[in-house]
Write a protein that holds these residues in place. Structure first.
Motif, PDB file in Angstrom:
ATOM      1  N   GLU A   1      98.421   0.844  52.110  1.00 24.84           N
ATOM      2  CA  GLU A   1      99.166   0.101  53.133  1.00 24.84           C
ATOM      3  C   GLU A   1      99.440  -1.326  52.674  1.00 24.84           C
ATOM      4  O   GLU A   1     100.543  -1.849  52.868  1.00 24.84           O
ATOM      5  CB  GLU A   1      98.403   0.101  54.460  1.00 24.84           C
ATOM      6  CG  GLU A   1      99.192  -0.493  55.606  1.00 24.84           C
ATOM      7  CD  GLU A   1     100.482   0.248  55.952  1.00 24.84           C
ATOM      8  OE1 GLU A   1     101.400  -0.408  56.489  1.00 24.84           O
ATOM      9  OE2 GLU A   1     100.594   1.459  55.689  1.00 24.84           O
ATOM     10  N   LEU A   2      98.472  -1.952  52.032  1.00 26.81           N
ATOM     11  CA  LEU A   2      98.667  -3.285  51.473  1.00 26.81           C
ATOM     12  C   LEU A   2      99.770  -3.252  50.411  1.00 26.81           C
ATOM     13  O   LEU A   2     100.668  -4.100  50.412  1.00 26.81           O
ATOM     14  CB  LEU A   2      97.365  -3.804  50.867  1.00 26.81           C
ATOM     15  CG  LEU A   2      97.453  -5.144  50.129  1.00 26.81           C
ATOM     16  CD1 LEU A   2      97.760  -6.270  51.094  1.00 26.81           C
ATOM     17  CD2 LEU A   2      96.159  -5.409  49.388  1.00 26.81           C
ATOM     18  N   ALA A   3      99.706  -2.282  49.520  1.00 24.38           N
ATOM     19  CA  ALA A   3     100.717  -2.166  48.463  1.00 24.38           C
ATOM     20  C   ALA A   3     102.105  -1.949  49.049  1.00 24.38           C
ATOM     21  O   ALA A   3     103.083  -2.554  48.588  1.00 24.38           O
ATOM     22  CB  ALA A   3     100.355  -1.029  47.514  1.00 24.38           C
ATOM     23  N   LYS A   4     102.205  -1.129  50.060  1.00 23.95           N
ATOM     24  CA  LYS A   4     103.498  -0.852  50.702  1.00 23.95           C
ATOM     25  C   LYS A   4     104.094  -2.128  51.301  1.00 23.95           C
ATOM     26  O   LYS A   4     105.263  -2.447  51.089  1.00 23.95           O
ATOM     27  CB  LYS A   4     103.304   0.210  51.789  1.00 23.95           C
ATOM     28  CG  LYS A   4     104.534   0.543  52.577  1.00 23.95           C
ATOM     29  CD  LYS A   4     104.182   1.604  53.615  1.00 23.95           C
ATOM     30  CE  LYS A   4     105.283   1.778  54.622  1.00 23.95           C
ATOM     31  NZ  LYS A   4     104.897   2.740  55.675  1.00 23.95           N
ATOM     32  N   ARG A   5     103.263  -2.878  52.002  1.00 22.88           N
ATOM     33  CA  ARG A   5     103.749  -4.111  52.628  1.00 22.88           C
ATOM     34  C   ARG A   5     104.060  -5.189  51.584  1.00 22.88           C
ATOM     35  O   ARG A   5     105.035  -5.925  51.715  1.00 22.88           O
ATOM     36  CB  ARG A   5     102.736  -4.615  53.650  1.00 22.88           C
ATOM     37  CG  ARG A   5     102.655  -3.700  54.856  1.00 22.88           C
ATOM     38  CD  ARG A   5     101.539  -4.101  55.797  1.00 22.88           C
ATOM     39  NE  ARG A   5     101.384  -3.127  56.847  1.00 22.88           N
ATOM     40  CZ  ARG A   5     101.500  -3.412  58.141  1.00 22.88           C
ATOM     41  NH1 ARG A   5     101.789  -4.640  58.531  1.00 22.88           N
ATOM     42  NH2 ARG A   5     101.328  -2.467  59.028  1.00 22.88           N
TER      43      ARG A   5
END
Length: 182
Positions: free
Chosen positions: A43-47
């Protein structure tokens, strides 16, 4: 020296592997460098990828001014991986080779473009003094406006995050690349 191994596609579940492939499409075609670490938290990578993409596709500032800020940030942090990824893009966007080389050597560049000079002054003062003079602020605001100034400060912040991942985890330059700050 790498402190944290970069995750490889086989280390991910299917959803994370797909996310990594999507992220890699606009970042050299492979999951590598800071992205191979950020995918530990999908989720961090996506954002982060969406935020990064916004700097390329959604900001009002001219691309070359954003890239000037990026290479200034890479040099401030001595983030060789980031420098090697971004300095060729800065050159392709119109930043003179002599300017890029001066920044690499931590020398004062000579600018023919006053807009580049204003952005350089902003980043230089911010990184050397942890503040910015009124004159520098006003000059860069005149060039890019308040919206553009906020965008440049976000470039500094985001690429500071990327540089910190590179530096703290020990991401080396890629095989065949030179160490620009050695």
């Amino acid at each position: 020296m790498a402190r944290m191994p970069e995750l490889q596609p086989q280390d991910f579940d299917e959803a994370t592997r797909k996310l990594g492939e999507d992220i890699a499409k606009t970042r050299g075609g492979a999951i590598q460098g800071p992205w191979a670490h950020m995918l530990r938290n999908p989720e961090l990578a996506k954002r982060a990828a969406a935020y990064s993409d916004f700097f390329r596709d959604g900001v009002a500032i001219p691309r070359k001014l954003g890239l000037l800020g990026i290479i200034m940030t890479a040099r401030h942090w001595n983030a060789e991986f980031v420098w090697n990824a971004q300095s060729p893009q800065a050159k392709n966007a119109g930043i003179a080779e002599a300017v890029i080389e001066a920044i690499r050597k931590k020398q004062t560049p000579v600018f023919s473009d006053p807009d580049e000079q204003a952005v350089y002054n902003l980043f230089h003062e911010m990184y050397t003094k942890q503040s910015v003079s009124d004159a520098t602020y006003e000059a860069v605001e005149k060039v890019v406006g308040q919206k553009g100034l906020v965008e440049l400060l976000n470039v500094a912040g985001f690429y500071g995050i990327i540089a910190s991942i590179v530096c703290v985890t020990g991401i080396p330059v890629r095989p065949g690349q030179t160490r620009p700050f050695a």
